[in-house]
Structure formats: structure tokens, C-alpha cells
Design a protein around this motif. Structure first.
Motif, mmCIF file in Angstrom:
data_model
loop_
_atom_site.group_PDB
_atom_site.id
_atom_site.type_symbol
_atom_site.label_atom_id
_atom_site.label_comp_id
_atom_site.label_asym_id
_atom_site.label_seq_id
_atom_site.Cartn_x
_atom_site.Cartn_y
_atom_site.Cartn_z
ATOM 1 N N LEU A 1 2.163 -60.016 -81.944
ATOM 2 C CA LEU A 1 1.485 -58.723 -81.853
ATOM 3 C C LEU A 1 -0.026 -58.900 -81.797
ATOM 4 O O LEU A 1 -0.705 -58.274 -80.967
ATOM 5 C CB LEU A 1 1.879 -57.851 -83.041
ATOM 6 C CG LEU A 1 1.183 -56.489 -83.134
ATOM 7 C CD1 LEU A 1 1.480 -55.640 -81.901
ATOM 8 C CD2 LEU A 1 1.607 -55.758 -84.405
ATOM 9 N N ILE B 1 11.452 -57.789 -77.621
ATOM 10 C CA ILE B 1 11.154 -56.421 -77.211
ATOM 11 C C ILE B 1 12.451 -55.731 -76.806
ATOM 12 O O ILE B 1 13.258 -56.304 -76.076
ATOM 13 C CB ILE B 1 10.179 -56.406 -76.005
ATOM 14 C CG1 ILE B 1 8.945 -57.269 -76.298
ATOM 15 C CG2 ILE B 1 9.811 -54.980 -75.632
ATOM 16 C CD1 ILE B 1 8.107 -56.811 -77.447
ATOM 17 N N PHE C 1 1.970 -50.232 -79.522
ATOM 18 C CA PHE C 1 3.009 -51.157 -79.962
ATOM 19 C C PHE C 1 3.767 -50.508 -81.113
ATOM 20 O O PHE C 1 3.181 -50.151 -82.135
ATOM 21 C CB PHE C 1 2.394 -52.492 -80.378
ATOM 22 C CG PHE C 1 1.643 -53.172 -79.266
ATOM 23 C CD1 PHE C 1 2.333 -53.782 -78.228
ATOM 24 C CD2 PHE C 1 0.266 -53.178 -79.237
ATOM 25 C CE1 PHE C 1 1.658 -54.405 -77.181
ATOM 26 C CE2 PHE C 1 -0.427 -53.792 -78.200
ATOM 27 C CZ PHE C 1 0.271 -54.409 -77.168
ATOM 28 N N THR D 1 3.135 -48.151 -87.109
ATOM 29 C CA THR D 1 3.722 -48.976 -88.159
ATOM 30 C C THR D 1 4.068 -48.146 -89.380
ATOM 31 O O THR D 1 3.427 -47.118 -89.664
ATOM 32 C CB THR D 1 2.753 -50.110 -88.567
ATOM 33 O OG1 THR D 1 3.343 -50.880 -89.619
ATOM 34 C CG2 THR D 1 1.414 -49.555 -89.040
ATOM 35 N N GLY E 1 8.191 -49.753 -82.617
ATOM 36 C CA GLY E 1 9.404 -50.482 -82.988
ATOM 37 C C GLY E 1 10.573 -49.540 -83.204
ATOM 38 O O GLY E 1 10.553 -48.414 -82.697
ATOM 39 N N PHE F 1 9.096 -53.029 -80.318
ATOM 40 C CA PHE F 1 9.425 -54.361 -80.815
ATOM 41 C C PHE F 1 10.766 -54.333 -81.553
ATOM 42 O O PHE F 1 11.126 -53.344 -82.197
ATOM 43 C CB PHE F 1 8.347 -54.846 -81.781
ATOM 44 C CG PHE F 1 7.118 -55.411 -81.119
ATOM 45 C CD1 PHE F 1 6.584 -56.620 -81.537
ATOM 46 C CD2 PHE F 1 6.469 -54.725 -80.091
ATOM 47 C CE1 PHE F 1 5.437 -57.145 -80.945
ATOM 48 C CE2 PHE F 1 5.324 -55.233 -79.500
ATOM 49 C CZ PHE F 1 4.809 -56.455 -79.923
ATOM 50 N N CYS G 1 6.792 -53.250 -85.368
ATOM 51 C CA CYS G 1 6.118 -54.274 -84.576
ATOM 52 C C CYS G 1 5.384 -55.280 -85.452
ATOM 53 O O CYS G 1 5.180 -56.437 -85.049
ATOM 54 C CB CYS G 1 5.170 -53.647 -83.570
ATOM 55 S SG CYS G 1 3.869 -52.621 -84.289
#
Length: 275
Positions: free
Chosen positions: A133, A5, A121, A151, A123, A25, A126
Motif C-alpha cells: 500500500l 486485490i 485504496f 480504513t 478493502g 484490497f 487495505c
């Protein structure tokens, strides 16, 4: 089970419904030209050097050879960052177990409960840490916390389906494969295929489109047309911003600078989005 993380941000209102905690992430398999978070790319990132914070004390030279200012030679051990009291050296990634990360998230649960929020979540990407996850999503849902996954979708579909969040925030950056590859490093075929499968399943999907003059601006009408054809009803155009431009220098990279779209330009795009 350990996750990598690089940041946790509380009280976000732009990454899903309500007040949210966003967990970023480490690791990304796209290389978007406008990326605001280059520190998220590598799964084992080098220590970043923030030149304007350096006071020239030389303490890092006692533990690093060559100096961390050469990020290509950095091993990522983080020893120099631990002794840099000026904050000029930053190790962007930390490792946390499921219970440890959940403890951090759960401190914000009263805000989730009062404001209809939850955890997102993000990134990086992630989905490149699918086992961790999925465990985090399951842990949060079991404790009454709404979950969202932000995502780009460039992963096996099975990973997406197994994660099974309450909401997918799905990023679409271009319509044509050639443009997608030029802007991100991948042709986008898997991304669009996965989106179609998620919508058909059906999973709750909210598509977000970065709107960047000079990059994907001319693609946006084709993107919206294609999303409508797939049956996507929740589409959010996101105007480009310059908040992350200074980060490129941390990694000895050249910053890509694009124009910020005007309000009238964004309104024109919004008029094409289904309500």
C-alpha cells in the motif's frame, strides 16, 4: 512486491473528492455483522459459488474434489473458476505488482485531472498490506494522482503514518468497547487511539459512520460527541443499504438483514454533524 486485490471500480463519486478509482484490497481483520463484502475477509479466499448462475454442466467436478460448492473445503487454487464459462464460480482475489496496478489506475488519470479526483485504496482492510500500500501511494503521488485510504484503523499506528496518503477516510462504527466488539469482533480501543493520533499529527481525516438501525444506531450520538471532542470536523454518516446481502450465500453464510434508515432519520443525524 505483490498485492492481493479483489476488485477495481472506476468512476466512483462516494469514496473521496471528485471522480475516483477505488482499489479493493483482499483481507480484513474485522467481522462487521453487516459487511457487504465477505469475499474480502480471507487473505487467501475460497472460490465463491453463485448458485443462480450455475447451469449444472459439471465441468468443475473434473478439476475439483470435493465440489467447490463446499467453500470450507476449497483450497482457492481457482482452476474451477477458470473453466466455468457460466460465471457461477468466481475467484475474488488476484495478485498484482506495483507497476501493473498503477498501469490500471493511470488509465483513469484524465478523469482525475478534469474532476479533481484520484484513487482510493479500500478493502477489506487495505492497511493489512502496508508495504504494498505504501508503495502504491508513493507511486501515485509521484505521478500527480490524489490518494485516499479507506480504513477501519485496527492496525499499528506506524503503518498508517507510513502510508501517508493525501486523505484518510476513517471508519468509526461504535463508541463503547463492548458494543464495538459485539458488532465487529474487536473492542475498537486501538481504532479510536489511532484516530486521535492521526488528528493530532495532523493528517487530513474524513470520518465516516455507517448508520444501521438494529446494530449501531443507538451509538451514533455518542460517536459524534466523541469525534467532536477529538477535533474531527469532517464527519459523514452513511445510511445502511442492502446491496451486499446476497453475497453471504456465496460463502455458505447466513445473511444479516437490517433496516434501511429513512430520510428523516438520517436528516436528524445530519443535524448533529458539524458543518
Amino acid at each position: 512486491m505483490i498485492g492481493k486485490i479483489y476488485n477495481i471500480q472506476s468512476f466512483s463519486t462516494s469514496d473521496g473528492p471528485g471522480i475516483r478509482t477505488v482499489v479493493f484490497f483482499q483481507g480484513c481483520n474485522l467481522r462487521c455483522l453487516w459487511c457487504h463484502n465477505p469475499e474480502s475477509w480471507a487473505m487467501h479466499p475460497p472460490v465463491s459459488f453463485i448458485k443462480e448462475s450455475c447451469i449444472g454442466c459439471g465441468a468443475c467436478a473434473n478439476v475439483c474434489n470435493p465440489r467447490v460448492t463446499d467453500s470450507t473445503a476449497c483450497t482457492g487454487c481457482g482452476r474451477c473458476a477458470e473453466i466455468c464459462f457460466a460465471g457461477a464460480l468466481a475467484r475474488p482475489c488476484r495478485e498484482l505488482g506495483v507497476d501493473a496496478l498503477f498501469t490500471l489506475i493511470a488509465t483513469d488519470k484524465p478523469y482525475f485531472d478534469n474532476g479533481g479526483g484520484g484513487v482510493t485504496f479500500s478493502g477489506g482492510e487495505c492497511m493489512l498490506q502496508p508495504d504494498f500500500l505504501s508503495a502504491m501511494v508513493e507511486k501515485c503521488k509521484a505521478n500527480g494522482i490524489h490518494t485516499a485510504i479507506d480504513t477501519a484503523g485496527h492496525v499499528p499506528y506506524e503503518w498508517l503514518a507510513r502510508a501517508n496518503p493525501d486523505l484518510f477516510l476513517y471508519d468509526i462504527k461504535a463508541a463503547s468497547p463492548d458494543t464495538h466488539k459485539a458488532l465487529t469482533g474487536v473492542d475498537g480501543l486501538l481504532i479510536w487511539e489511532n484516530l486521535a493520533r492521526l488528528v493530532e499529527a495532523p493528517f487530513p481525516v474524513h470520518v465516516r459512520i455507517p448508520c444501521i438501525p438494529g446494530a449501531n444506531w443507538e451509538e451514533i450520538p455518542a460517536i459524534i460527541k466523541r469525534l467532536k471532542k477529538l477535533g474531527v470536523t469532517k464527519i459523514e454518516p452513511l445510511p445502511y443499504h442492502r446491496l451486499g446481502e446476497g453475497k453471504a450465500a456465496w460463502f455458505n453464510q447466513e445473511a444479516r438483514v437490517y433496516e434501511v434508515p429513512s430520510e428523516s432519520e438520517m436528516q436528524k443525524i445530519m443535524n448533529e454533524v458539524p458543518l
